[in-house]
Write an enzyme that holds these catalytic residues in place. Structure first.
Site, PDB file in Angstrom:
ATOM      1  CD  GLU A  71      -2.279   7.470   9.563  1.00  0.00           C
ATOM      2  OE1 GLU A  71      -1.857   8.284   8.708  1.00  0.00           O
ATOM      3  OE2 GLU A  71      -3.189   6.648   9.327  1.00  0.00           O
ATOM      4  CB  CYS A  94      -0.957  -0.012   1.188  1.00  0.00           C
ATOM      5  SG  CYS A  94      -1.982  -1.491   1.244  1.00  0.00           S
ATOM      6  CG  HIS A 107      -2.229   4.125   5.532  1.00  0.00           C
ATOM      7  ND1 HIS A 107      -2.146   4.010   4.161  1.00  0.00           N
ATOM      8  CD2 HIS A 107      -2.295   2.853   6.011  1.00  0.00           C
ATOM      9  CE1 HIS A 107      -2.152   2.728   3.819  1.00  0.00           C
ATOM     10  NE2 HIS A 107      -2.246   2.005   4.925  1.00  0.00           N
ATOM     11  CG  PHE A 150      -0.040  -6.102   4.314  1.00  0.00           C
ATOM     12  CD1 PHE A 150      -0.554  -5.327   5.342  1.00  0.00           C
ATOM     13  CD2 PHE A 150      -0.855  -7.082   3.771  1.00  0.00           C
ATOM     14  CE1 PHE A 150      -1.844  -5.533   5.821  1.00  0.00           C
ATOM     15  CE2 PHE A 150      -2.149  -7.302   4.241  1.00  0.00           C
ATOM     16  CZ  PHE A 150      -2.646  -6.525   5.264  1.00  0.00           C
ATOM     17  CG  HIS A 153      -6.586   0.560   1.389  1.00  0.00           C
ATOM     18  ND1 HIS A 153      -5.637   1.183   0.603  1.00  0.00           N
ATOM     19  CD2 HIS A 153      -5.899  -0.042   2.405  1.00  0.00           C
ATOM     20  CE1 HIS A 153      -4.437   0.974   1.110  1.00  0.00           C
ATOM     21  NE2 HIS A 153      -4.576   0.242   2.199  1.00  0.00           N
ATOM     22  CE  LYS A 169      -5.888   3.948   2.413  1.00  0.00           C
ATOM     23  NZ  LYS A 169      -5.020   5.109   2.642  1.00  0.00           N
TER      24      LYS A 169
END
Length: 416
Positions: A317, A166, A306, A402, A343, A338
């Site tokens: 975050e 991502c 994010h 990831f 996403h 998002k």
């Protein structure tokens, strides 16, 4: 290349986006400012047996509008989306008057041509090896998101694809920034593209219990920082930017949209899917971006987070932002777009940086929709449910992937 090239200013002169909210930057941005959700029941395949049956799909895409019809049949949907966004970002640029050897293409994709892989694997199992397409490999590999854009535009500078889950689009933009600063290119077409709403991809994320199961309320399913969040909602699309050195942009009389001033790139070295405790990797990425930009924490007015709508990510975050910005964290506007486009995985960072640029241009902060239930672990100003008119001179965009990949990019209102 000389030492002086490392101080070259890097500006944004074109942007293009295609998302579940629309096929154009303008349509997507209008939806964002209006707080509109692009999430709906999955239409591209039968998802009735899946625990998650919703996503932010790009509907009614006609790739032949953006590329040669023959090539459209020989490329994956991921490339179609990349080209759709690239055509927007490059509209009006006369490359015949420029040195194509000095213009690169760097576009990220976390998963690449997974739809092609699934289709051709089905051919192999059901019909035999001689029924696998001779175009399978070039259609499937991730680097065709940049490779085809380069071919279609005859741009012959540095050309490759970044793959960091991502963070892929963020890494691509950071690389483009560094290529220009290092004098290895005068301009770079960059960003991210992803088309991972497929049966196998969905099955994998469902098995990992990573996606929201709020199927009866699709438009309320993506709810970053909300106490009742239950996972992310997958989107698809692309975001493409044209970056140039300031000198190159001025020489061709380009309109400058914003300036990229800081990048931060770090690794968690912690876990394949979970963020480092207290967002430690995110902290260092944001601190690095501020240091590269030569800015203090109080310079930043807006963070496009994010903000995936997952329990661990949103809390970590938030903790990272507090650590980096201290008392100023309470004065920051922080939102997750998002909540509206889902996403976009490898395309997320690029699309979200475009939103930062448009926020600066229009003096408006995008909202985080579906903010209904306060979470004690997420207690910042997430611009709940409605856009906010406010001047923004400096914005920061986060992306975490990831594998522990973290990027932070700072964009500033352009001034001489």
């Amino acid at each position: 290349m000389t030492r002086e090239t490392h101080s070259r200013r890097v500006v944004v002169t074109g942007v293009g986006a295609i998302t579940g909210l629309g096929h154009s930057t303008a349509e997507t941005w209008a939806g964002i400012v209006a707080g509109k959700s692009g999430v709906a029941p999955i239409a591209s395949f039968d998802a009735s047996a899946y625990p998650t049956r919703i996503g932010a799909e790009v509907r009614n895409l006609v790739p032949e509008e953006y590329m040669d019809p023959k090539d459209a049949k020989r490329t994956d949907r991921c490339v179609h989306l990349s080209m759709a966004a690239a055509r927007q970002a490059l509209a009006g640029v006369n490359f015949d008057q420029l040195n194509r050897d000095r213009i690169g293409v760097v576009i990220g994709s976390g998963i690449g041509g997974i739809a092609t892989f699934e289709k051709q694997h089905a051919n192999l199992i059901g019909r035999g090896p001689d029924k696998v397409s001779p175009f399978f490999i070039p259609m499937m590999i991730s680097d065709m998101t940049s490779g085809y854009v380069s071919i279609a535009t005859n741009l012959r500078g540095p050309n490759y694809t970044t793959v960091s889950a991502c963070s892929s689009g963020g890494n691509a933009i950071a690389d483009a920034f560094m290529l220009i600063q290092a004098g290895l290119a005068d301009a770079v077409v960059t960003g991210g593209a992803e088309a991972a709403i497929t049966p196998m991809s969905f099955a994998g994320f469902c098995s990992a219990r990573a996606m929201s199961r709020r199927n009866d309320e699709p438009q309320k399913a993506s709810r970053p920082f909300d106490a009742e969040r239950d996972g992310f909602v997958m989107g698809e699309g692309a975001g493409i930017l044209l970056l140039e050195s300031l000198e190159h942009a001025r020489a061709r009389g380009a309109k400058i949209l914003a300036e990229i001033v800081g990048i931060g790139l770090t690794g968690d070295a912690y876990h394949m899917t979970s963020p480092a405790p207290n967002g430690e990797g995110a902290v260092r990425a944001m601190q690095m971006a501020l240091a590269v930009a030569g800015l203090g924490p109080t310079s930043v007015a807006y963070i496009n987070a994010h903000g995936t709508s997952t329990e661990l990510n949103d809390a970590s975050e938030t903790a990272a932002i507090k650590q980096v910005f201290g008392d100023h964290a309470r004065k920051l506007a922080v939102s997750s777009t998002k909540s509206m486009v889902g996403h976009l995985l490898g395309a997320a960072a690029a699309v979200e940086l475009i939103f930062c640029i448009l926020a600066i241009r229009d003096d408006v902060i995008p909202p985080t929709i579906n903010q209904e239930h306060p979470d004690p672990a997420c207690d910042l100003d997430y611009v709940p449910n409605a856009a906010r008119k406010q001047r923004i001179d400096v914005a920061l965009s986060n992306a975490f992937g990831f594998g522990g990949h973290n990027t932070a990019i700072i964009v500033r209102r352009f001034s001489d």
